[in-house]
Design a protein around this motif. Structure first.
Motif, PDB file in Angstrom:
ATOM      1  N   ALA A  23       0.897  -1.205   0.030  1.00 27.59           N
ATOM      2  CA  ALA A  23       0.016  -0.028   0.132  1.00 27.59           C
ATOM      3  C   ALA A  23       0.825   1.221   0.030  1.00 27.59           C
ATOM      4  O   ALA A  23       0.662   2.239  -0.719  1.00 27.59           O
ATOM      5  CB  ALA A  23      -1.079   0.111   1.220  1.00 27.59           C
ATOM      6  N   VAL A  24       1.890   1.236   0.688  1.00 29.73           N
ATOM      7  CA  VAL A  24       2.807   2.410   0.902  1.00 29.73           C
ATOM      8  C   VAL A  24       3.528   2.625  -0.621  1.00 29.73           C
ATOM      9  O   VAL A  24       3.693   3.672  -0.988  1.00 29.73           O
ATOM     10  CB  VAL A  24       3.890   2.260   1.977  1.00 29.73           C
ATOM     11  CG1 VAL A  24       4.842   3.388   1.689  1.00 29.73           C
ATOM     12  CG2 VAL A  24       3.413   2.187   3.206  1.00 29.73           C
ATOM     13  N   TYR A  25       3.897   1.413  -1.052  1.00 30.49           N
ATOM     14  CA  TYR A  25       4.811   1.617  -2.466  1.00 30.49           C
ATOM     15  C   TYR A  25       3.462   1.934  -3.466  1.00 30.49           C
ATOM     16  O   TYR A  25       4.008   2.936  -4.432  1.00 30.49           O
ATOM     17  CB  TYR A  25       5.263   0.074  -2.821  1.00 30.49           C
ATOM     18  CG  TYR A  25       6.229  -0.166  -2.009  1.00 30.49           C
ATOM     19  CD1 TYR A  25       7.217   0.702  -1.517  1.00 30.49           C
ATOM     20  CD2 TYR A  25       6.624  -1.310  -1.673  1.00 30.49           C
ATOM     21  CE1 TYR A  25       8.444   0.439  -0.859  1.00 30.49           C
ATOM     22  CE2 TYR A  25       7.611  -2.044  -0.799  1.00 30.49           C
ATOM     23  CZ  TYR A  25       8.497  -0.873  -0.507  1.00 30.49           C
ATOM     24  OH  TYR A  25       9.561  -1.493   0.104  1.00 30.49           O
ATOM     25  N   TYR A  26       2.375   1.521  -3.353  1.00 32.80           N
ATOM     26  CA  TYR A  26       1.427   1.732  -4.478  1.00 32.80           C
ATOM     27  C   TYR A  26       1.186   3.527  -4.313  1.00 32.80           C
ATOM     28  O   TYR A  26       1.178   4.237  -5.155  1.00 32.80           O
ATOM     29  CB  TYR A  26      -0.020   1.462  -4.180  1.00 32.80           C
ATOM     30  CG  TYR A  26      -0.982   1.877  -4.935  1.00 32.80           C
ATOM     31  CD1 TYR A  26      -1.266   1.522  -6.401  1.00 32.80           C
ATOM     32  CD2 TYR A  26      -2.103   2.716  -4.414  1.00 32.80           C
ATOM     33  CE1 TYR A  26      -2.136   1.979  -7.156  1.00 32.80           C
ATOM     34  CE2 TYR A  26      -3.249   3.317  -5.276  1.00 32.80           C
ATOM     35  CZ  TYR A  26      -3.004   2.806  -6.349  1.00 32.80           C
ATOM     36  OH  TYR A  26      -4.285   3.376  -7.488  1.00 32.80           O
ATOM     37  N   PHE A  27       0.933   4.106  -3.100  1.00 27.93           N
ATOM     38  CA  PHE A  27       0.630   5.561  -2.838  1.00 27.93           C
ATOM     39  C   PHE A  27       1.962   6.273  -3.368  1.00 27.93           C
ATOM     40  O   PHE A  27       1.795   7.271  -4.050  1.00 27.93           O
ATOM     41  CB  PHE A  27       0.629   5.710  -1.504  1.00 27.93           C
ATOM     42  CG  PHE A  27       0.281   7.239  -1.167  1.00 27.93           C
ATOM     43  CD1 PHE A  27      -0.878   7.741  -1.682  1.00 27.93           C
ATOM     44  CD2 PHE A  27       1.240   8.050  -0.647  1.00 27.93           C
ATOM     45  CE1 PHE A  27      -1.045   9.232  -1.194  1.00 27.93           C
ATOM     46  CE2 PHE A  27       1.231   9.356  -0.082  1.00 27.93           C
ATOM     47  CZ  PHE A  27       0.027  10.111  -0.695  1.00 27.93           C
ATOM     48  N   ILE A  28       3.385   6.009  -2.849  1.00 28.83           N
ATOM     49  CA  ILE A  28       4.364   6.766  -3.382  1.00 28.83           C
ATOM     50  C   ILE A  28       4.611   6.398  -5.057  1.00 28.83           C
ATOM     51  O   ILE A  28       4.825   7.481  -5.789  1.00 28.83           O
ATOM     52  CB  ILE A  28       5.518   6.307  -2.533  1.00 28.83           C
ATOM     53  CG1 ILE A  28       5.406   6.838  -1.035  1.00 28.83           C
ATOM     54  CG2 ILE A  28       6.723   7.170  -3.136  1.00 28.83           C
ATOM     55  CD1 ILE A  28       6.474   6.077  -0.219  1.00 28.83           C
ATOM     56  N   PHE A  29       4.710   5.444  -5.332  1.00 22.73           N
ATOM     57  CA  PHE A  29       5.082   5.077  -6.838  1.00 22.73           C
ATOM     58  C   PHE A  29       3.903   4.996  -7.717  1.00 22.73           C
ATOM     59  O   PHE A  29       4.165   5.607  -8.636  1.00 22.73           O
ATOM     60  CB  PHE A  29       5.977   3.813  -6.755  1.00 22.73           C
ATOM     61  CG  PHE A  29       7.434   3.813  -6.152  1.00 22.73           C
ATOM     62  CD1 PHE A  29       8.422   4.410  -6.789  1.00 22.73           C
ATOM     63  CD2 PHE A  29       7.301   3.421  -4.710  1.00 22.73           C
ATOM     64  CE1 PHE A  29       9.601   4.378  -5.848  1.00 22.73           C
ATOM     65  CE2 PHE A  29       8.708   3.426  -4.183  1.00 22.73           C
ATOM     66  CZ  PHE A  29       9.523   3.973  -4.782  1.00 22.73           C
ATOM     67  N   GLY A  30       2.890   4.518  -7.473  1.00 15.04           N
ATOM     68  CA  GLY A  30       1.802   4.455  -8.241  1.00 15.04           C
ATOM     69  C   GLY A  30       0.938   5.767  -8.572  1.00 15.04           C
ATOM     70  O   GLY A  30       0.689   5.931  -9.549  1.00 15.04           O
ATOM     71  N   VAL A  31       0.692   6.496  -7.397  1.00 11.35           N
ATOM     72  CA  VAL A  31       0.166   7.531  -7.436  1.00 11.35           C
ATOM     73  C   VAL A  31       0.672   8.916  -7.298  1.00 11.35           C
ATOM     74  O   VAL A  31       0.604   9.743  -8.587  1.00 11.35           O
ATOM     75  CB  VAL A  31      -0.963   7.660  -5.942  1.00 11.35           C
ATOM     76  CG1 VAL A  31      -1.571   8.917  -5.843  1.00 11.35           C
ATOM     77  CG2 VAL A  31      -1.609   6.596  -6.015  1.00 11.35           C
ATOM     78  N   LEU A  32       1.861   9.083  -6.753  1.00 15.19           N
ATOM     79  CA  LEU A  32       2.525  10.174  -6.574  1.00 15.19           C
ATOM     80  C   LEU A  32       3.817  10.222  -8.029  1.00 15.19           C
ATOM     81  O   LEU A  32       3.872  11.474  -8.602  1.00 15.19           O
ATOM     82  CB  LEU A  32       3.226  10.529  -5.152  1.00 15.19           C
ATOM     83  CG  LEU A  32       2.502  10.454  -4.017  1.00 15.19           C
ATOM     84  CD1 LEU A  32       3.463  10.867  -2.812  1.00 15.19           C
ATOM     85  CD2 LEU A  32       1.684  11.960  -4.249  1.00 15.19           C
ATOM     86  N   MET A  33       4.242   9.365  -8.167  1.00 11.91           N
ATOM     87  CA  MET A  33       5.333   9.214  -9.196  1.00 11.91           C
ATOM     88  C   MET A  33       4.636   8.691 -10.337  1.00 11.91           C
ATOM     89  O   MET A  33       5.185   8.675 -11.635  1.00 11.91           O
ATOM     90  CB  MET A  33       6.726   8.248  -8.766  1.00 11.91           C
ATOM     91  CG  MET A  33       7.318   8.687  -7.586  1.00 11.91           C
ATOM     92  SD  MET A  33       8.719   8.017  -7.220  1.00 11.91           S
ATOM     93  CE  MET A  33       9.656   8.146  -8.492  1.00 11.91           C
ATOM     94  N   GLY A  34       3.701   8.165 -10.485  1.00  9.79           N
ATOM     95  CA  GLY A  34       3.077   7.869 -11.741  1.00  9.79           C
ATOM     96  C   GLY A  34       3.552   6.377 -12.408  1.00  9.79           C
ATOM     97  O   GLY A  34       3.259   6.549 -13.467  1.00  9.79           O
ATOM     98  N   THR A  35       4.157   5.816 -11.803  1.00  7.78           N
ATOM     99  CA  THR A  35       4.611   4.421 -12.559  1.00  7.78           C
ATOM    100  C   THR A  35       3.628   3.495 -12.877  1.00  7.78           C
ATOM    101  O   THR A  35       3.878   2.438 -13.698  1.00  7.78           O
ATOM    102  CB  THR A  35       5.635   3.839 -11.398  1.00  7.78           C
ATOM    103  OG1 THR A  35       5.110   3.362 -10.332  1.00  7.78           O
ATOM    104  CG2 THR A  35       6.971   4.868 -11.052  1.00  7.78           C
ATOM    105  N   SER A  36       2.135   3.768 -12.224  1.00 12.92           N
ATOM    106  CA  SER A  36       1.346   2.721 -12.808  1.00 12.92           C
ATOM    107  C   SER A  36       0.827   3.071 -14.265  1.00 12.92           C
ATOM    108  O   SER A  36      -0.009   2.210 -14.826  1.00 12.92           O
ATOM    109  CB  SER A  36       0.048   2.823 -11.988  1.00 12.92           C
ATOM    110  OG  SER A  36      -0.478   4.152 -11.830  1.00 12.92           O
TER     111      SER A  36
END
Length: 306
Positions: free
Chosen positions: A84-97
């Motif tokens: 969940a932490v990695y999703y928020f930082i990388f998926g949401v904030l950094m847009g890696t998703s």
């Protein structure tokens, strides 16, 4: 009379083995305490203690969260919170998703598989140095400790996989025959992790400070393994040297993560796998698994000394 008293007695007959401790020990069947056995004998001794290894790993896993109110729930909650932490930082904030289908299953799979390797390495690093009382008190193959710690992490991963399967179903990924590929992937990764833990156990036994350095090395390795993003997308538009591309794709952590994603996620296709991925996964497991075992066995008689 004086001459008789002053004459020294004749020297006592010397026993044949008194001047040769090795011959004396051989005569009475004595061996060096803690001496390294032959490789075949070492493997036999390790197999004889397989029940101790499994019982020890299960006991360590049970005791890990014994003081927490939620108990064994943390076995699943901890990796989920990390995801969940990695999703928020990388998926949401950094847009890696962006551009990655089924990003949540993609991310959770990567986190769970990477955690298996990371925890095995960290546990192996402290396997001997953190169990000196046990090592010095009892005689047993020292490899039993790193192996049991890796088995503990495998059991931890199996608990996490139950949560992962629920996540896959919630995101509309149905069960498929490819899910059976999880079994050989886990077998190969376990062999690789165990060999790496054995290597780190020998290094950590003689250089305890390595345990302080390992979190930084593992964090760097994690970023290079495509845990939070797709390596295929990351390096696709960059003009990197061929050697760098080969090293990134042959990274063993990335290989096992990609194979697990391929087995579980429909949208992760064979085109996203590195070339000769199964041969690469088996090669890493054989090289590090066997090599790590031999490397650890070579120093068997030094553990717990000093």
């Amino acid at each position: 009379m004086s001459q008789v008293l002053d004459t020294p007695p004749p020297p006592a007959a010397t026993a044949p083995d008194a001047a040769d401790p090795a011959a004396l020990a051989a005569r009475y069947g004595l061996t060096v305490s803690g001496a390294r056995p032959s490789l075949a004998e070492y493997v036999r001794q390790l197999w004889q203690r397989r029940h101790f290894i499994t019982a020890f790993s299960t006991a360590k896993l049970t005791a890990q969260y014994s003081q927490a109110k939620l108990g064994q729930v943390w076995q699943v909650a901890t990796p989920l919170l990390n995801a969940a932490v990695y999703y928020f930082i990388f998926g949401v904030l950094m847009g890696t998703s962006k551009g990655v289908p089924d990003f949540v299953p993609f991310l959770v799979t990567g986190v769970f598989v990477w955690t298996f390797t990371q925890s095995s390495v960290m546990a192996g690093t402290r396997a001997i140095s953190g169990s000196l009382g046990l090592v010095r008190a009892l005689h047993f193959p020292r490899a039993a400790l790193p192996v049991s710690y890796c088995l503990q992490q495998l059991q931890q991963l199996l608990f996490s996989m139950c949560a992962l399967l629920v996540i896959l179903l919630c995101f509309g990924i149905p069960p498929a025959a490819s899910w059976l590929l999880v079994i050989p992937v886990l077998f190969l990764q376990f062999a690789f992790n165990t060999g790496l833990a054995l290597i780190m156990a020998r290094i950590g036994a003689h250089t305890p400070d390595i345990a302080q350095l390992m979190p930084f090395l593992l964090r760097t390795w994690m970023y290079l393994s495509g845990v939070m993003w797709s390596l295929d997308h990351l390096i696709g538009d960059k003009d990197l040297p061929h050697l760098v591309l080969v090293l990134l794709r042959a990274n063993p952590a990335a290989v096992y993560i990609d194979l697990m994603r391929f087995a579980l996620i429909d949208s992760f296709t064979a085109s996203q796998l590195p070339p000769h991925v199964w041969a690469c996964a088996a090669g890493w497991a054989l090289l590090v698994g066997v090599g790590g075992f031999l490397y650890f066995w070579k120093a068997e008689e030094t553990y717990g000394r000093g």
